[in-house]
Write a protein that holds these residues in place. Structure first.
Motif, PDB file in Angstrom:
ATOM      1  N   LEU A 155     -11.954 -32.108  17.517  1.00 15.71           N
ATOM      2  CA  LEU A 155     -10.782 -31.448  18.084  1.00 15.71           C
ATOM      3  C   LEU A 155     -11.192 -30.251  18.937  1.00 15.71           C
ATOM      4  N   ASP A 156     -12.134 -29.463  18.448  1.00 19.83           N
ATOM      5  CA  ASP A 156     -12.604 -28.303  19.216  1.00 19.83           C
ATOM      6  C   ASP A 156     -13.244 -28.736  20.535  1.00 19.83           C
ATOM      7  N   ARG A 157     -13.940 -29.868  20.517  1.00 15.23           N
ATOM      8  CA  ARG A 157     -14.595 -30.323  21.744  1.00 15.23           C
ATOM      9  C   ARG A 157     -13.592 -30.956  22.703  1.00 15.23           C
ATOM     10  N   ALA A 158     -12.624 -31.694  22.155  1.00 16.89           N
ATOM     11  CA  ALA A 158     -11.615 -32.302  23.018  1.00 16.89           C
ATOM     12  C   ALA A 158     -10.725 -31.246  23.662  1.00 16.89           C
ATOM     13  N   PHE A 159     -10.533 -30.134  22.971  1.00 16.27           N
ATOM     14  CA  PHE A 159      -9.735 -29.025  23.496  1.00 16.27           C
ATOM     15  C   PHE A 159     -10.635 -27.810  23.687  1.00 16.27           C
ATOM     16  N   ALA A 160     -11.750 -28.039  24.380  1.00 17.13           N
ATOM     17  CA  ALA A 160     -12.731 -26.966  24.566  1.00 17.13           C
ATOM     18  C   ALA A 160     -12.141 -25.780  25.308  1.00 17.13           C
ATOM     19  N   ASP A 161     -11.182 -26.035  26.208  1.00 15.04           N
ATOM     20  CA  ASP A 161     -10.552 -24.939  26.949  1.00 15.04           C
ATOM     21  C   ASP A 161      -9.773 -24.025  26.013  1.00 15.04           C
ATOM     22  N   ILE A 162      -9.045 -24.605  25.057  1.00 18.64           N
ATOM     23  CA  ILE A 162      -8.267 -23.793  24.124  1.00 18.64           C
ATOM     24  C   ILE A 162      -9.187 -23.136  23.093  1.00 18.64           C
ATOM     25  N   ALA A 163     -10.221 -23.859  22.666  1.00 20.23           N
ATOM     26  CA  ALA A 163     -11.178 -23.280  21.725  1.00 20.23           C
ATOM     27  C   ALA A 163     -11.836 -22.036  22.319  1.00 20.23           C
ATOM     28  N   GLU A 164     -12.114 -22.098  23.626  1.00 10.63           N
ATOM     29  CA  GLU A 164     -12.702 -20.926  24.294  1.00 10.63           C
ATOM     30  C   GLU A 164     -11.718 -19.770  24.344  1.00 10.63           C
ATOM     31  N   LEU A 165     -10.444 -20.084  24.595  1.00 11.77           N
ATOM     32  CA  LEU A 165      -9.430 -19.040  24.577  1.00 11.77           C
ATOM     33  C   LEU A 165      -9.315 -18.415  23.189  1.00 11.77           C
ATOM     34  N   ALA A 166      -9.362 -19.249  22.152  1.00 13.23           N
ATOM     35  CA  ALA A 166      -9.206 -18.774  20.777  1.00 13.23           C
ATOM     36  C   ALA A 166     -10.308 -17.801  20.388  1.00 13.23           C
ATOM     37  N   ASP A 167     -11.485 -17.953  20.992  1.00  8.58           N
ATOM     38  CA  ASP A 167     -12.573 -17.018  20.709  1.00  8.58           C
ATOM     39  C   ASP A 167     -12.230 -15.598  21.146  1.00  8.58           C
ATOM     40  N   GLY A 168     -11.252 -15.478  22.048  1.00 14.60           N
ATOM     41  CA  GLY A 168     -10.871 -14.162  22.533  1.00 14.60           C
ATOM     42  C   GLY A 168      -9.710 -13.526  21.795  1.00 14.60           C
ATOM     43  N   CYS A 169      -9.216 -14.175  20.743  1.00  9.89           N
ATOM     44  CA  CYS A 169      -8.107 -13.622  19.968  1.00  9.89           C
ATOM     45  C   CYS A 169      -8.556 -12.369  19.207  1.00  9.89           C
ATOM     46  N   ARG A 170      -7.609 -11.473  18.963  1.00  9.70           N
ATOM     47  CA  ARG A 170      -7.928 -10.215  18.284  1.00  9.70           C
ATOM     48  C   ARG A 170      -8.415 -10.471  16.859  1.00  9.70           C
ATOM     49  N   TYR A 171      -7.791 -11.441  16.180  1.00 15.50           N
ATOM     50  CA  TYR A 171      -8.133 -11.719  14.785  1.00 15.50           C
ATOM     51  C   TYR A 171      -8.857 -13.055  14.672  1.00 15.50           C
ATOM     52  N   ALA A 172      -9.902 -13.071  13.850  1.00 17.85           N
ATOM     53  CA  ALA A 172     -10.694 -14.293  13.699  1.00 17.85           C
ATOM     54  C   ALA A 172      -9.885 -15.411  13.050  1.00 17.85           C
ATOM     55  N   ASP A 173      -8.912 -15.033  12.196  1.00 13.46           N
ATOM     56  CA  ASP A 173      -8.104 -16.046  11.513  1.00 13.46           C
ATOM     57  C   ASP A 173      -6.740 -16.227  12.186  1.00 13.46           C
ATOM     58  N   CYS A 174      -6.677 -15.966  13.481  1.00 12.54           N
ATOM     59  CA  CYS A 174      -5.427 -16.068  14.226  1.00 12.54           C
ATOM     60  C   CYS A 174      -4.871 -17.489  14.130  1.00 12.54           C
ATOM     61  N   ALA A 175      -3.592 -17.597  13.803  1.00 19.23           N
ATOM     62  CA  ALA A 175      -2.929 -18.905  13.706  1.00 19.23           C
ATOM     63  C   ALA A 175      -2.331 -19.324  15.042  1.00 19.23           C
ATOM     64  N   HIS A 176      -2.438 -18.466  16.058  1.00 25.70           N
ATOM     65  CA  HIS A 176      -1.958 -18.762  17.410  1.00 25.70           C
ATOM     66  C   HIS A 176      -0.465 -19.083  17.424  1.00 25.70           C
ATOM     67  N   ASP A 177       0.247 -18.289  16.630  1.00 29.13           N
ATOM     68  CA  ASP A 177       1.688 -18.488  16.528  1.00 29.13           C
ATOM     69  C   ASP A 177       2.431 -17.249  17.026  1.00 29.13           C
ATOM     70  N   ALA A 178       2.395 -16.174  16.238  1.00 28.71           N
ATOM     71  CA  ALA A 178       3.099 -14.961  16.649  1.00 28.71           C
ATOM     72  C   ALA A 178       2.243 -13.712  16.443  1.00 28.71           C
ATOM     73  N   GLU A 179       0.938 -13.892  16.211  1.00 30.11           N
ATOM     74  CA  GLU A 179       0.080 -12.738  15.962  1.00 30.11           C
ATOM     75  C   GLU A 179      -0.141 -11.922  17.239  1.00 30.11           C
ATOM     76  N   PRO A 180      -0.270 -10.610  17.099  1.00 28.03           N
ATOM     77  CA  PRO A 180      -0.572  -9.790  18.279  1.00 28.03           C
ATOM     78  C   PRO A 180      -2.002 -10.046  18.758  1.00 28.03           C
ATOM     79  N   GLY A 181      -2.192  -9.952  20.064  1.00 26.13           N
ATOM     80  CA  GLY A 181      -3.532 -10.116  20.614  1.00 26.13           C
ATOM     81  C   GLY A 181      -4.024 -11.546  20.597  1.00 26.13           C
TER      82      GLY A 181
END
Length: 350
Positions: A268-294
């Motif tokens: 999944l991470d490889r198929a969505f490598a673009d989003i996985a790269e974006l997720a690396d820039g989130c403020r929190y390592a355990d970000c659920a990518h829902d409503a968290e700040p940053g």
């Protein structure tokens, strides 16, 4: 009839494993029919049943049974029958989730070098299906590829390929018409001596036509698509390994109505490598990518850098992988508890 096994992928590493089982000869599984395997051996194709050791090894794990693409060791008995005695270690494996509730996986094919996601361009490619199958292909360990078929029915197939490139980051997208022989050369490069190309896609996508085009002969049945809606009927109901003249093989898989991801976190991470790269820039390592700040993913979504469709597809597949992981963990825990209770019952009292 003799077969050059090296053209099908036999090499020194596999020979080392084979030498640990003297008296057994190697072969590659071309087809499996209810426990009976069609195997390519050095002396030609043969039929082999499963030996007692093979059945015992698979008693607790069906994925240990031979599947199409496997390299196996065979035994010929004095009265003539041939049995599969063991499966050599798999280098890659295409595994999907089963439809049952046992949290197990179904092995579709093994020892693939390239896993091509085959999708027809007419009437319209299913982007979500491409993403799902790409996650499966990435997880297999093989090199993923996207093949757009029946491009003779599209006005501008190159434009469609460019549009779909966003759903397949870092993966080549090849527009092909097997009927007219257009675009086949880049695909032929993935079918070379010792290499195996697997075709994965829905019924009517044109996989059998691709096999025939690459083999240079009609080896798989095909049916014409309906011009009204561009759909084809289910023509192949078995997985088959087809040798290609000059070396290499193509592995055709039957169309599947649904492919559930079994253990697809890496894929999944490889198929969505673009989003996985974006997720690396989130403020929190355990970000659920829902409503968290940053959340860098949500920021890209708001800025229009990430489409809502692709974000929703990623989230949906992520929930599926998480659910399957928890099911497997629960099953493993239950099996450990069952084994512990059985051991206690067998232990004599002092």
């Amino acid at each position: 009839m003799t077969i050059d096994l090296t053209a099908l992928g036999w090499d020194a590493e596999r020979a080392v494993h084979a030498r640990r089982h003297p008296g057994r000869r190697p072969g590659r599984v071309a087809r499996v029919d209810r426990g009976v395997c069609t195997v390519f051996g050095a002396d030609g194709p043969l039929r082999a049943t499963l030996g007692p050791a093979m059945l015992a090894a698979a008693a607790g794990d069906l994925t240990r049974l031979p599947c199409v693409g496997d390299w196996v060791l065979l035994r010929t008995w004095p009265d003539g029958p041939v049995t599969v005695e063991c499966v050599l270690p798999r280098r890659t494996a295409l595994v999907r989730r089963t439809a049952g509730k046992d949290a197990s996986g179904q092995l579709l094919a093994a020892n693939l070098d390239t896993a091509a996601v085959v999708e027809p361009v007419h009437p319209e490619p299913d982007v979500a299906r491409i993403e799902r199958l790409l996650a499966l292909a990435h997880e297999s360990g093989a090199t993923p590829l996207v093949v757009l078929t029946k491009v003779d029915l599209a006005a501008d197939p190159a434009a469609i390929a460019r549009q779909l490139a966003g759903a397949a980051p870092g993966v080549p997208v090849l527009p092909i018409s097997a009927e007219r022989g257009v675009g086949l050369d880049p695909l032929r490069a993935h079918v070379a001596p010792g290499r195996t190309l697997a075709l994965l896609g829905p019924s009517g996508a044109g996989k059998s036509s691709l096999v025939n085009a690459l083999a240079g002969a009609v080896v798989m049945p095909t049916q014409a698509i309906r011009r009204v809606d561009g759909k084809g009927r289910h023509t192949t109901t078995w997985r088959a390994l087809v040798p290609v003249p000059g070396g290499g093989a193509v592995l055709d898989t039957p169309g599947v109505r649904a492919v559930g991801l079994f253990d697809g976190a890496t894929g999944l991470d490889r198929a969505f490598a673009d989003i996985a790269e974006l997720a690396d820039g989130c403020r929190y390592a355990d970000c659920a990518h829902d409503a968290e700040p940053g959340c860098a993913v949500r920021d890209a979504l708001a800025a229009g850098e990430l489409t809502a469709r692709r974000y929703d597809s990623w989230r949906r597949l992520g929930r599926e992988v998480t659910f399957e992981t928890r099911r497997r963990e629960a099953r493993s825990a239950a099996e450990r508890r069952s084994g512990w209770r059985s051991a206690r019952r067998r232990t004599p009292r002092p």
